[in-house]
Structures are given as C-alpha cells and as structure tokens.
Design an enzyme around this catalytic site. Structure first.
Site, PDB file in Angstrom:
ATOM      1  N   LYS A 130       0.844  -1.201   0.000  1.00 52.72           N
ATOM      2  CA  LYS A 130       0.000   0.000   0.000  1.00 52.72           C
ATOM      3  C   LYS A 130       0.884   1.258   0.000  1.00 52.72           C
ATOM      4  O   LYS A 130       2.095   1.162   0.121  1.00 52.72           O
ATOM      5  CB  LYS A 130      -0.952  -0.032   1.199  1.00 52.72           C
ATOM      6  CG  LYS A 130      -1.697  -1.368   1.377  1.00 52.72           C
ATOM      7  CD  LYS A 130      -2.779  -1.608   0.333  1.00 52.72           C
ATOM      8  CE  LYS A 130      -3.186  -3.052   0.193  1.00 52.72           C
ATOM      9  NZ  LYS A 130      -4.059  -3.602   1.194  1.00 52.72           N
TER      10      LYS A 130
HETATM   11  C1  LIG Z   1      -4.973  -4.793   1.592  1.00 50.60           C
HETATM   12  C2  LIG Z   1      -6.427  -4.724   1.594  1.00 50.60           C
HETATM   13  C3  LIG Z   1      -7.209  -5.058   2.716  1.00 50.60           C
HETATM   14  C4  LIG Z   1      -6.652  -5.727   3.934  1.00 50.60           C
HETATM   15  O1  LIG Z   1      -5.614  -5.091   4.533  1.00 50.60           O
HETATM   16  P1  LIG Z   1      -4.539  -5.930   5.372  1.00 50.60           P
HETATM   17  O2  LIG Z   1      -3.756  -4.854   6.057  1.00 50.60           O
HETATM   18  O3  LIG Z   1      -3.743  -6.727   4.398  1.00 50.60           O
HETATM   19  O4  LIG Z   1      -5.281  -6.786   6.344  1.00 50.60           O
HETATM   20  C5  LIG Z   1      -8.577  -4.841   2.669  1.00 50.60           C
HETATM   21  N1  LIG Z   1      -9.164  -4.358   1.564  1.00 50.60           N
HETATM   22  C6  LIG Z   1      -8.457  -4.054   0.458  1.00 50.60           C
HETATM   23  C7  LIG Z   1      -9.182  -3.495  -0.718  1.00 50.60           C
HETATM   24  C8  LIG Z   1      -7.075  -4.238   0.429  1.00 50.60           C
HETATM   25  O5  LIG Z   1      -6.399  -3.961  -0.683  1.00 50.60           O
END
Ligand SMILES: *Cc1c(COP(=O)(O)O)cnc(C)c1O
Length: 397
Positions: free
Chosen positions: A195
């Site tokens: 991210k």
């Molecule tokens: C990455 C992601 C999540 C979950 O986040 P984590 O930190 O990996 O638990 C939820 N929704 C979307 C759209 C994501 O890309």
C-alpha cells in the site's frame, strides 16, 4: 498461438520489477529503533501520536490504529452492529477482506456489480441489492480512485444504512476536495507493504462519530475499558477495569506506529510520485491499440495504489495469461486485482452463483496490474511502456 518466451529482442527491463514495493528510508529505521530502546513496545505513546497525525492527514475527528487493515474492517463491522441475519453490500472486485469482515460478524455479504469503466461499485447496483436486512454498505475505493461518495451516502441516508469505506488503496485521495477518511461513518485503511504507506502490518479506522469511536476502542482491545462512564460498577481501585463486550486483541505495536508516523511524513512525496507515474502511463496507454485505461472521475483527486491495464480482446489475439507471461518474459512481474470475491471457493460453497456480477467477471478476465510505486524510476516506467507496446504489437489482430 504459441507462447513466445519474449516478443522479440531483449527484455524491456534489465532487472526484474514487481507491481509494488515499499520505500523505507533512514528516518523510518531510526523511528523504529528509537522505540525499541524506549519503555514501551506496545500500548505506549506512539499509538496516540500516530492517531493524532492520521487525523491531521485525513481530516477525521477520531482514528483507531489496529494490527492490520482486515482488523480495521472487522472492528468497523462490530461498531456498526452487524450480526447474524444482517446483510452488508460490497463490491466483488476487491480483496477478500472487504467481504470477510461481514462474515466474521455472522452477517451475509451481498455483492453489487461494478461500473465497467471506473471499476468501482455502481451506486445503482447498490440500491438494487438493498433489502430489509441490509445494515451497511462497504464501498471500496478501488485502485485509490474514490467511489461516488455523495451518491452512496445519499442511498445510505435514504435507507438508514451505515457507510463503511474500505480505503486500503486510497490514503491521500480526495473526493471533491475532502480527504478520504473524513467522509462517511467509518473509513478503514491498511498499511501493508504494497500500500502507499506501510508499517509492515497495520490498519486504521477513522470516524467523526464519538459513539462509534468508543465502540471501535472496545473492539480493538478485549472489550475492556477504564472509562468510568461506560462501567456498570465504577470503582476507585487503581487497577480496576471492566470488560463490557467481547473484543479482540487487534492492537498495533509502538514500533509499527512509529514507522507509520514516519511514513506519513513522506505521503506528500509518495502521492506526487504516484501521480506522476500514473499521468505518464495514462498518456502512453490512452491511445495504445489493445489497451483500455481505467476511467477517471473528476470528483476524485486520486493517489493511485494500483495501475490496471484492461486488455481490449477485440484487438488483441492473446489471452490475459499470455499477456501476463509475455510481461514476465520482459522482466515485469504483474499481478491481477482481483478474482471476484464470490468466485473464491469459500464463497462458492456458500452458494453465490457464477454470473452474479457480469461486469466484475468480465473485467476480471481482462485485467492485470503493472508496476506502480514510489521508487519506480522514470527509466523503468519507460521500460514498462515499451514492453506493453511490444506485446500489443505482437498480438494485434
Ligand atoms: C490490503 C487490503 C485489505 C486488507 O488489509 P490488510 O492490512 O492486508 O489486512 C482490505 N481491503 C483491500 C481493498 C485491500 O487492498
């Protein structure tokens, strides 16, 4: 058609590139090591410091830091009161966690189809999915581009539903000038390394509602409180606390909080660079035969987490798999975001039918995500473009 090892010449990229990667600098490392030498590794001062900073970045009134983005979505669903018999509506073009959080609470995920051009959940499809059991809508700002917040908020208001935004892709994005995180009932972020900002693992929920905020705090830490106003039998004993609901341990560590605070200092630079790369990609791909680019809506000032190529199968003779493999041969390791959630075996076994969301299924067959991250150099951006151009030319009808 045979699968070429490579569509002619040498690989476009001399060294392999991935679709995403973190950027960690010396300031980040110092922030973490300073905490490791301090008194608190968890439950320390880094948590409120991060939450305060995140409120400044998003314009939200309250922020609750948790162990990951999935935990953020889970406690948001708990705070929303989702339980057995309830339904919540989300998009199929997302990571499984956007739906799993509903299932964790005993609720039923309902999938509304996407807009085939923006790839975001279609407000009209949301409205068509509403039943007397619907409790919440969980739109996802897919790739970082904001959903139509006003339209979805109006639907939620009309039907008495909560809006929980999954903003795992969208830190830094603005909708009509307002930062994502300041709108809707609750907004959930992730700081996984792919991210835009990272803490290794991590997540945050923002809200402007004090009642929801208090519920989020309880759900994060065992349902335990030291807030006298919430207690059934307040006591002056210094050790006293009450557990007033069933919560979890979803706390973030102080090392992670310090890392995320340090990363947020770089969010303006990260955002600028991502926008630069996206505009170069858009310019190169907009008129490239065989490629369809994601439609951008003017309301969203987008910090893109993903850059997606949609293959125009009327023009290209290859399958998405052949295109993906050809990119791999060029040393460019793509990814596909996402398999429609209800097509995953767990949800298939619950009886969601194939063909439920035709736009989502059609999109899934035709997409791949190409490299997009802060430290991707201009030269690499041009190599990615060159590779796509080469492959399109090779497979053009
Ligand atoms: C990455 C992601 C999540 C979950 O986040 P984590 O930190 O990996 O638990 C939820 N929704 C979307 C759209 C994501 O890309």
């Amino acid at each position: 058609m045979e699968k070429p090892a490579i569509c002619g010449g040498t690989p476009a990229c001399a060294t392999p590139v991935q679709y995403g990667r973190q950027y960690i600098d010396e300031a980040d490392i110092r922030a973490v090591t300073d905490v490791m030498k301090s008194d608190f590794l968890t439950c320390g001062p880094q948590i409120p410091a991060l939450e305060k900073k995140f409120c400044e970045v998003t314009g939200a009134k309250y922020a609750v830091a948790v162990s990951n983005g999935t935990a953020a979505l889970h406690i948001a669903c708990i705070a929303a009161g989702i339980g057995p018999g309830d339904e919540a509506i989300t998009t199929p073009i997302t990571f499984a966690a956007s739906a799993n959080c509903i299932s964790y609470c005993g609720g039923t995920p309902v999938f509304a189809d996407i807009d085939p051009e923006t790839y975001n959940i279609d407000p009209a499809a949301i409205e068509a999915c509403i039943t007397p059991k619907t409790k919440a809508v969980i739109p996802v700002h897919f790739t970082g581009q904001s959903v139509s917040c006003d339209e979805i908020a109006a639907i939620c208001k009309k039907h008495g539903l909560l809006m929980i935004q999954d903003a795992a892709h969208a830190v830094g994005t603005r909708y009509k000038g307002q930062p994502i995180g300041s709108l809707g009932d609750m907004t959930c972020f992730s700081s996984h390394p792919v991210k835009t900002v990272t803490s290794g693992e991590g997540g945050i929920v923002t809200t402007n509602d004090e009642t929801l905020y208090k519920k989020l705090l309880l759900a994060r830490s065992h349902g335990i409180t030291r807030d006298r106003s919430l207690m059934s039998a307040p006591s002056d004993d210094p050790w006293y606390y009450e557990m007033i609901s069933l919560g979890y341990n979803y706390r973030l560590t102080d090392m992670q909080a310090a890392l995320l605070s340090s990363q947020l200092e770089k969010l303006p630079a990260f955002s600028r660079r991502r926008k630069e790369i996206v505009s170069r990609y858009n310019e190169a791909f907009r008129d490239m035969e065989g490629i369809i680019v994601q439609k951008e809506i003017p309301e969203s000032d987008t910090v893109r987490h993903l850059y997606i190529l949609q293959l125009d199968t009327d023009i290209l003779t290859c399958s998405r798999r052949q295109f993906f493999d050809a990119m791999d041969a060029e040393n460019i390791h793509c990814q596909v975001h996402y398999i429609p959630v209800y097509r995953l075996p767990y949800y298939q076994n619950l009886g969601y039918p194939k063909g439920l969301c035709p736009n989502a299924e059609r999109l899934y067959e035709r997409i791949l995500s190409i490299p997009l991250y802060y430290s991707l150099a201009d030269k690499q951006v041009e190599e990615v473009i060159l590779a796509v151009r080469k492959i399109c030319a090779y497979y053009r009808r």
